[in-house]
Design a protein around this motif. Structure first.
Motif, PDB file in Angstrom:
ATOM      1  N   VAL A 138     117.055 -45.528  -2.014  1.00 42.81           N
ATOM      2  CA  VAL A 138     118.000 -46.165  -2.934  1.00 42.81           C
ATOM      3  C   VAL A 138     117.234 -47.096  -3.856  1.00 42.81           C
ATOM      4  O   VAL A 138     116.078 -47.455  -3.600  1.00 42.81           O
ATOM      5  CB  VAL A 138     119.089 -46.951  -2.171  1.00 42.81           C
ATOM      6  N   VAL A 142     125.919 -48.738  -3.417  1.00 41.21           N
ATOM      7  CA  VAL A 142     125.936 -48.496  -1.970  1.00 41.21           C
ATOM      8  C   VAL A 142     126.815 -49.546  -1.303  1.00 41.21           C
ATOM      9  O   VAL A 142     126.520 -50.747  -1.375  1.00 41.21           O
ATOM     10  CB  VAL A 142     124.510 -48.533  -1.388  1.00 41.21           C
ATOM     11  N   THR A 189     117.169 -50.849  -5.885  1.00 38.51           N
ATOM     12  CA  THR A 189     117.663 -52.215  -5.707  1.00 38.51           C
ATOM     13  C   THR A 189     117.484 -52.997  -6.993  1.00 38.51           C
ATOM     14  O   THR A 189     116.395 -53.049  -7.558  1.00 38.51           O
ATOM     15  CB  THR A 189     116.911 -52.924  -4.556  1.00 38.51           C
ATOM     16  N   LYS A 226     122.148 -52.643  -4.012  1.00 36.40           N
ATOM     17  CA  LYS A 226     121.602 -51.316  -3.800  1.00 36.40           C
ATOM     18  C   LYS A 226     122.481 -50.255  -4.454  1.00 36.40           C
ATOM     19  O   LYS A 226     123.710 -50.355  -4.444  1.00 36.40           O
ATOM     20  CB  LYS A 226     121.475 -51.023  -2.302  1.00 36.40           C
ATOM     21  N   SER A 227     121.826 -49.243  -5.018  1.00 34.47           N
ATOM     22  CA  SER A 227     122.534 -48.140  -5.659  1.00 34.47           C
ATOM     23  C   SER A 227     121.831 -46.833  -5.334  1.00 34.47           C
ATOM     24  O   SER A 227     120.615 -46.807  -5.095  1.00 34.47           O
ATOM     25  CB  SER A 227     122.591 -48.328  -7.183  1.00 34.47           C
ATOM     26  N   TYR A 228     122.609 -45.776  -5.349  1.00 29.43           N
ATOM     27  CA  TYR A 228     122.054 -44.427  -5.191  1.00 29.43           C
ATOM     28  C   TYR A 228     122.276 -43.683  -6.503  1.00 29.43           C
ATOM     29  O   TYR A 228     123.396 -43.636  -7.016  1.00 29.43           O
ATOM     30  CB  TYR A 228     122.732 -43.686  -4.042  1.00 29.43           C
ATOM     31  N   HIS A 266     126.385 -48.113   5.188  1.00 31.37           N
ATOM     32  CA  HIS A 266     125.317 -47.273   5.725  1.00 31.37           C
ATOM     33  C   HIS A 266     125.857 -46.427   6.877  1.00 31.37           C
ATOM     34  O   HIS A 266     126.415 -46.949   7.847  1.00 31.37           O
ATOM     35  CB  HIS A 266     124.143 -48.127   6.188  1.00 31.37           C
ATOM     36  N   SER A 275     124.607 -43.811 -11.433  1.00 27.60           N
ATOM     37  CA  SER A 275     124.358 -44.776 -10.360  1.00 27.60           C
ATOM     38  C   SER A 275     125.637 -45.039  -9.574  1.00 27.60           C
ATOM     39  O   SER A 275     126.699 -45.305 -10.164  1.00 27.60           O
ATOM     40  CB  SER A 275     123.835 -46.081 -10.953  1.00 27.60           C
ATOM     41  N   VAL A 318     124.355 -38.473   2.516  1.00 29.78           N
ATOM     42  CA  VAL A 318     124.863 -39.274   1.406  1.00 29.78           C
ATOM     43  C   VAL A 318     126.278 -38.813   1.088  1.00 29.78           C
ATOM     44  O   VAL A 318     126.541 -37.615   0.965  1.00 29.78           O
ATOM     45  CB  VAL A 318     123.988 -39.126   0.141  1.00 29.78           C
ATOM     46  N   VAL A 367     125.331 -44.197   2.502  1.00 28.80           N
ATOM     47  CA  VAL A 367     124.036 -43.537   2.668  1.00 28.80           C
ATOM     48  C   VAL A 367     123.497 -43.777   4.068  1.00 28.80           C
ATOM     49  O   VAL A 367     123.818 -44.775   4.721  1.00 28.80           O
ATOM     50  CB  VAL A 367     123.014 -44.047   1.621  1.00 28.80           C
TER      51      VAL A 367
END
Length: 302
Positions: free
Chosen positions: A108, A126, A110, A115-117, A129, A123, A142, A102
């Protein structure tokens, strides 16, 4: 001491050149929405494209838009494609596990520090970055990885990117993708960088060869003394090589550690080690060959 410093110097050059090359590639991808100049558009079944790329052993990626604006895309990788531009985290890798890359401005969730998207109720952890820096052209992009993202029997519009993918996909609905016009057309990437890389690698190779000549020359008298004392030629060669390796091991290890810790996540640890160890390996191999020729040649060099 001199030889150890030269080994460190050319190993450092190898590591720096390798990292520079990867950063330039990543910068070009960042400026072109993660597509290279070799990308092609396809309108075909995902399973058909997957089978074609796997059969060819291609190093490629397949992208598929999941939103109308193209900010969220699914991706699957084959072989070892060029690393994506990241400023933190890691690449998606070849596993079948879900994952997400991402941009810095993407929202996102937490949970317990992880961290997840979330996309359509699913889900995706992550793992990295996007962008060489937080403030980049990819700050809102993304990329999602998951086996179910390319399911379905119907045809889909996708972008396949990688070396020679147009030739691999001949016979399918393939057209060149119009994704260039960004940073890949900058002078420093198109013209200056290849010249710098070519000159740098040539200097590294020549310097490595000169270093082994110096090392062999410095050790010649000691080899002659050992030969006169009755030492076997194999033992003389082994002792000389061991002395070279011991002298260069410390500085070389330091160079590897610094390069691994300072390099951005745009290349693998294996690639970094190869770039730093290749000049040292060339020096050692050349030294062994030159020393062996000196020790075994006739008449005796003593």
């Amino acid at each position: 001491m001199t030889i150890a410093l030269l080994v460190s110097l050319f190993s450092t050059m190898g590591g720096v050149l390798g990292t520079y090359n990867q950063i330039q590639t990543a910068l070009s991808l960042e400026g072109n929405n993660l597509y290279s100049s070799q990308s092609v558009d396809v309108d075909e079944k995902p399973s058909t494209i997957r089978d074609a790329l796997e059969k060819a052993g291609a190093n490629a990626r397949v992208f598929r838009d999941l939103t109308n604006d193209g900010t969220v895309r699914a991706v699957m990788e084959f072989g070892r494609p060029s690393p994506l531009p990241l400023h933190s985290g890691r690449q998606l890798g070849s596993s079948s596990d879900r994952g997400a890359l991402v941009g810095a401005d993407v929202e996102v969730t937490t949970d317990k520090g992880r961290k997840s998207y979330v996309f359509q109720g699913v889900s995706y952890p992550v793992v990295g970055h996007l962008g060489l820096h937080a403030e980049s052209l990819l700050s809102r992009a993304v990329l999602l990885k998951g086996a179910d993202l390319f399911d379905g029997d119907g045809k889909a519009r996708m972008v396949v990117d990688g070396p020679d993918v147009a030739d691999i996909l001949q016979g399918y609905s393939v057209t060149p993708a119009t994704h260039d016009g960004g940073t890949d057309r900058r002078t420093n990437i198109d013209f200056v960088s290849p010249v710098l890389l070519g000159f740098g690698w040539a200097l590294t190779v020549v310097g490595s060869v000169v270093t082994r000549l110096l090392a062999a020359s410095y050790g010649r008298r000691l080899c002659a003394v050992r030969f006169q004392l009755g030492h076997q030629r194999v033992r003389i060669l082994a002792a000389s090589t061991a002395r070279l390796l011991l002298g260069a091991a410390g500085p070389l290890l330091l160079v590897c550690v610094i390069t691994l810790t300072r390099s951005p996540p745009v290349q693998s640890a294996g690639s970094i080690l190869w770039n730093t160890l290749a000049p040292a390996t060339l020096i050692v191999v050349s030294f062994v060959l030159a020393s062996a020729r000196t020790i075994w040649r006739k008449p005796s060099w003593a």
